[in-house]
Design an enzyme around this catalytic site. Structure first.
Site, PDB file in Angstrom:
ATOM      1  NE  ARG A  29      -3.752  -2.147   2.537  1.00  0.00           N
ATOM      2  CZ  ARG A  29      -3.537  -3.391   2.943  1.00  0.00           C
ATOM      3  NH1 ARG A  29      -2.321  -3.741   3.372  1.00  0.00           N
ATOM      4  NH2 ARG A  29      -4.499  -4.289   2.914  1.00  0.00           N
ATOM      5  CD  GLU A  89      -1.618  -5.471  -6.614  1.00  0.00           C
ATOM      6  OE1 GLU A  89      -2.454  -5.794  -7.466  1.00  0.00           O
ATOM      7  OE2 GLU A  89      -1.572  -5.980  -5.461  1.00  0.00           O
ATOM      8  NE  ARG A 113      10.609  -6.795  14.696  1.00  0.00           N
ATOM      9  CZ  ARG A 113      11.770  -7.443  14.606  1.00  0.00           C
ATOM     10  NH1 ARG A 113      12.745  -6.950  13.870  1.00  0.00           N
ATOM     11  NH2 ARG A 113      11.958  -8.585  15.237  1.00  0.00           N
ATOM     12  CD  GLU A 163      18.853  -7.477   1.463  1.00  0.00           C
ATOM     13  OE1 GLU A 163      19.918  -7.921   1.927  1.00  0.00           O
ATOM     14  OE2 GLU A 163      17.806  -8.142   1.392  1.00  0.00           O
ATOM     15  CD  GLU A 318      -4.407 -11.151  -6.022  1.00  0.00           C
ATOM     16  OE1 GLU A 318      -5.425 -10.778  -6.612  1.00  0.00           O
ATOM     17  OE2 GLU A 318      -3.372 -10.456  -5.919  1.00  0.00           O
TER      18      GLU A 318
END
Length: 326
Positions: A29, A89, A113, A163, A318
């Site tokens: 998001r 995405e 976390r 990273e 998904e």
């Protein structure tokens, strides 16, 4: 319903024997899509493959990847983002960019976390980090900082960790020279590696590609995926899932990670895709019953021809077919 004692010993044949199955995308998001898309395209060289707007539900999806010349077209003649590896995405819920109090959970701050980072693999990590710094990109960890001097962590506009590693390593036959930037892996933290490895290997058909144990820091990394192309290495390929286990968490009955989808939200899910997602989901349902949680089951939600199931830590996965028209 999955519990801490749930195990996953039954192999799903549709997952283990389907050559079309791939780890397609990772969903994050974002607060401001214009800013974030610009960040990934200008600083890292990603391309915006597709944008999908859902006016009724008031959200938009942005699909990005590093340049590829082998992405097939769907029946509408558009890039089939669900048939590609290494897709990012970005989900934007309309209006968040105008809310000064809205903040993304990056998954790395207590007590929320869970998700750790995405990872881009590059040919020359020193040059890449120098260029990013000169462009004003912020860093959580520079190459010169910390115990590991061969990795860095850049920060995205919403505070997500990115990273940076290199695939140019001594003793490796492949890749031959520079192959551009790659979306190498997505990292999530897990409570119990025995359960999680069973789930991802037996239920979803992934293979354990590499294990990295760090005794002094008391954690182990497990890298899984659907194989490594012959001209790649585990560092230069895309669509790898990294599971991080901090030793001892499996022995604490009250311990759990934040899955990114309960408040405060941030990380959304990983997505696997194949030619016949319905058949894959059906076999999982038949063999595991209520031991695996779905939300929703295949073809039963508002958006058709997709499903979401949850792993042992509650992270969402998904499942979609190639060629899906969202």
């Amino acid at each position: 319903m999955s519990t801490d004692s749930t195990r996953y010993p039954i192999q799903i044949e549709k997952a283990s024997n389907d050559p079309t199955l791939l780890l397609n995308h990772t969903c994050l998001r974002v607060k401001d899509p214009a800013r974030t898309v610009k960040f990934y395209t200008e600083h890292f060289g990603m391309k915006l493959l597709s944008r999908k707007d859902f006016e009724e539900a008031k959200f938009s999806l942005y699909f990005l990847s590093f340049p590829k010349d082998d992405i097939p077209k769907n029946k509408n003649g558009e890039p089939d983002v669900f048939s590609a590896h290494g897709v990012l995405e970005l989900t934007h819920n309309w209006g968040t960019e105008k809310n000064p109090d809205y903040k993304i959970n990056n998954g790395n701050e207590e007590p929320h976390r869970g998700f750790g980072h995405i990872c881009f693999s590059v040919s020359d990590i020193n040059k890449t980090c120098e260029e990013l710094e000169s462009q004003g990109v912020k860093f959580k960890k520079r190459l010169s900082e910390g115990r590991q001097k061969d990795i860095a962590f850049a920060l995205g506009p919403d505070g997500y960790w990115i990273e940076l590693i290199t695939y140019s390593r001594e003793g490796q036959e492949y890749p031959k020279g520079s192959v551009g930037n790659k979306f190498n892996h997505t990292m999530i933290r897990i409570k119990n590696p025995t359960r999680s490895l069973e789930f991802y290997q037996n239920v979803l058909g992934m293979k354990l590609l590499r294990t990295s144990e760090h005794e002094s820091a008391k954690f182990t990394l497990y890298f899984l995926g659907y194989g490594v192309p012959k001209t790649d290495s585990v560092f230069s390929c895309e669509s790898v899932l990294e599971l991080t286990h901090n030793w001892g968490t499996e022995n604490d009955p009250n311990f759990h990670y934040h899955n990114g989808n309960s408040e405060p939200q941030g990380y959304g899910h990983i997505c696997i895709s194949c030619d016949d997602a319905g058949a894959l989901c059906k076999e999982i349902e038949v063999k595991y019953g209520d031991k695996i949680q779905w939300s929703p089951k295949f073809n039963q939600g508002r958006m058709k021809n997709i499903a979401f199931l949850k792993d042992p830590d509650g992270y969402s996965i998904e499942v979609v077919p190639h060629g899906l028209i969202a």
